[in-house]
Design a protein around this motif. Structure first.
Motif, PDB file in Angstrom:
ATOM      1  N   ARG A  88       0.830  -1.206   0.000  1.00  0.00           N
ATOM      2  CA  ARG A  88       0.000   0.000   0.000  1.00  0.00           C
ATOM      3  C   ARG A  88       0.865   1.258   0.000  1.00  0.00           C
ATOM      4  O   ARG A  88       0.555   2.247  -0.648  1.00  0.00           O
ATOM      5  N   ALA A  92       1.984   2.018  -3.392  1.00  0.00           N
ATOM      6  CA  ALA A  92       0.940   2.310  -4.372  1.00  0.00           C
ATOM      7  C   ALA A  92       0.707   3.814  -4.449  1.00  0.00           C
ATOM      8  O   ALA A  92       0.958   4.549  -3.500  1.00  0.00           O
ATOM      9  N   GLN A  97      -6.581 -10.145   1.932  1.00  0.00           N
ATOM     10  CA  GLN A  97      -5.972  -8.895   1.479  1.00  0.00           C
ATOM     11  C   GLN A  97      -4.724  -9.163   0.644  1.00  0.00           C
ATOM     12  O   GLN A  97      -4.536  -8.599  -0.438  1.00  0.00           O
ATOM     13  N   CYS A 107      -4.266  -8.468  -3.469  1.00  0.00           N
ATOM     14  CA  CYS A 107      -3.221  -7.562  -3.972  1.00  0.00           C
ATOM     15  C   CYS A 107      -2.270  -8.291  -4.916  1.00  0.00           C
ATOM     16  O   CYS A 107      -1.830  -7.729  -5.930  1.00  0.00           O
ATOM     17  N   GLU A 110     -11.498  -1.678  -0.867  1.00  0.00           N
ATOM     18  CA  GLU A 110     -10.172  -1.094  -1.021  1.00  0.00           C
ATOM     19  C   GLU A 110      -9.935  -0.772  -2.494  1.00  0.00           C
ATOM     20  O   GLU A 110     -10.465  -1.451  -3.381  1.00  0.00           O
ATOM     21  N   TYR A 118      -6.682  -0.602  -4.670  1.00  0.00           N
ATOM     22  CA  TYR A 118      -5.247  -0.907  -4.623  1.00  0.00           C
ATOM     23  C   TYR A 118      -4.634  -0.656  -5.999  1.00  0.00           C
ATOM     24  O   TYR A 118      -5.029  -1.278  -6.984  1.00  0.00           O
ATOM     25  N   LYS A 119      -3.705   0.286  -6.058  1.00  0.00           N
ATOM     26  CA  LYS A 119      -3.077   0.670  -7.326  1.00  0.00           C
ATOM     27  C   LYS A 119      -4.127   0.977  -8.388  1.00  0.00           C
ATOM     28  O   LYS A 119      -4.015   0.588  -9.552  1.00  0.00           O
TER      29      LYS A 119
END
Length: 405
Positions: A27, A30, A279, A283, A306, A308-309
């Motif tokens: 994270r 990211a 999680q 990812c 979430e 993510y990226k």
């Protein structure tokens, strides 16, 4: 002497700590993303479990034999009676658009390019349940128009109810969906069929949907499809070898401009905590396997989300429609409140541009717009959980939500 159980417990605890550290590092590396112009993007509809069996089947135009083999309930009509005791009389032999209620208006307004659901119901007249299965869902095959009435484009079958009525029930489910022209993935008459993704060609590009189910959602390992055995596309685990397996599967099919959706039935029915393994795996699917959106379901209530990226991870979409009205025991989670998810995705990069959500309430086996007070309760609950994942939920003037990150 240290027991084997103690050693295993310590090992799992250390793995969880390592995964949490890895997740934090990923994270931190990211970039922050904000919603962009959505004009050229692709809008999907996603939801959690669609459970049209048992009580709901009994109020549709055709019904299976109501006998079930649960610990306390032996007649599916008892679930109708429980719901009526709570919210009033439910009409019988309802039209096929009845259960969708206000969702039909939302779909017309949002006009998603693809509607993806997790169909948590066997579609069969087969009368012998899976031995020892404590809850059984099935819908009469003649009721399959309930799916086409909603314009469902895709059903994931990789869940813990698809084989409730055994492999004959699965075979009839597959036959019924195929004849109705409703695409599906996640189960099949053999492993190759169960693993096969669904591919949709849209004006903006192709959408590839991979469907998997995890044992930790209650799927028996005996349900796994094999070379010559019908069953579920079961996730082996959430380790590196599984990531590589998905990576290879995506590599063989993904082309420039394709959006890959990984829909997965995982985790427990109740509770908001997101397992570190979920999680980390999600990812890794984005980082290494070429997945653009992780669509998690199994929880009976919406969980945190979430980005993510730049790519959406839904850890638990919550049930969409079910027959749980009047059943006590988990009132604190407000399982009657559900969400319609409309992610808007850049078809070139696979990144999330925006996510609109419309809160609904299941009442009398029908989807209704949530009240103002219920909407605010759901917003507060989602923010509590989303804040832990770096996101938040904002309220629009029309009562819908949008995700901020």
């Amino acid at each position: 002497m240290i027991s084997k159980i103690a050693i295993l417990s310590l090992t799992f605890a250390l793995l969880a700590v390592d995964q949490q550290a890895d997740i934090k590092a990923m994270r931190n590396n990211a970039h922050d993303f904000v919603p962009q112009d959505t004009a050229a993007a692709l809008t999907l509809f996603l939801c959690g479990d669609v459970m049209t069996g048992r009580g709901i089947d009994q109020v549709l135009q055709h019904s299976v034999d109501p006998e079930i083999h649960e610990s306390y309930v032996k007649d599916a009509r008892d679930y109708v009676r429980l719901a009526e005791r709570k919210n009033g009389t439910i009409p019988k032999q309802v039209s096929y658009d009845y259960i969708w209620g206000d969702a039909l208006e939302v779909w017309r307004r949002e006009s998603p390019g693809l509607k993806i659901i997790n169909l948590e119901t066997s579609i069969t007249n087969h009368n012998t349940p899976w031995p020892g299965k404590v809850v059984q869902y099935r819908m009469h095959p003649a009721n399959v128009p309930v799916l086409t009435a909603a314009g469902v484009d895709f059903c994931s079958l990789a869940n813990n109810h698809t084989l409730d009525w055994g492999r004959p029930g699965l075979a009839e489910t597959i036959k019924t969906l195929s004849e109705a022209g409703v695409p599906f993935a996640g189960a099949g008459l053999n492993l190759n069929e169960a693993r096969k993704p669904a591919i949709f060609k849209k004006r903006q590009g192709r959408i590839i949907v991979l469907a998997y189910g995890s044992q930790n959602s209650g799927i028996s390992p005996d349900w796994a499809a094999a070379r010559d055995l019908p069953g579920i596309n079961l996730l082996p685990d959430m380790g590196e070898s599984t990531v590589k397996m998905v990576q290879q599967q995506v590599k063989e099919i993904k082309q420039q401009g394709d959006v890959v959706v990984f829909t997965v039935h995982w985790g427990s029915n109740w509770g908001y905590d997101v397992p570190p393994s979920h999680q980390y795996f999600a990812c890794q699917l984005i980082d290494k396997a070429g997945v653009d959106l992780v669509h998690g379901h199994s929880s009976h209530h919406p969980m945190g989300m979430e980005v993510y990226k730049g790519k959406l991870i839904m850890y638990g979409a919550g049930d969409f429609i079910n027959d749980y009205e009047g059943i006590g025991g988990h009132e604190m989670y407000r399982g009657d409140l559900t969400l319609m998810y409309f992610p808007n995705i850049d078809p070139v990069t696979g990144q999330l541009k925006s996510l609109k959500m419309v809160p609904m309430q299941v009442r009398k086996f029908k989807l209704n717009y949530a009240s103002t007070s219920d909407t605010k309760w759901l917003q507060g609950t989602l923010n509590r959980e989303c804040n832990k994942l770096g996101t938040s939920v904002k309220l629009n003037q029309d009562g819908s939500f949008f995700l901020s990150w």
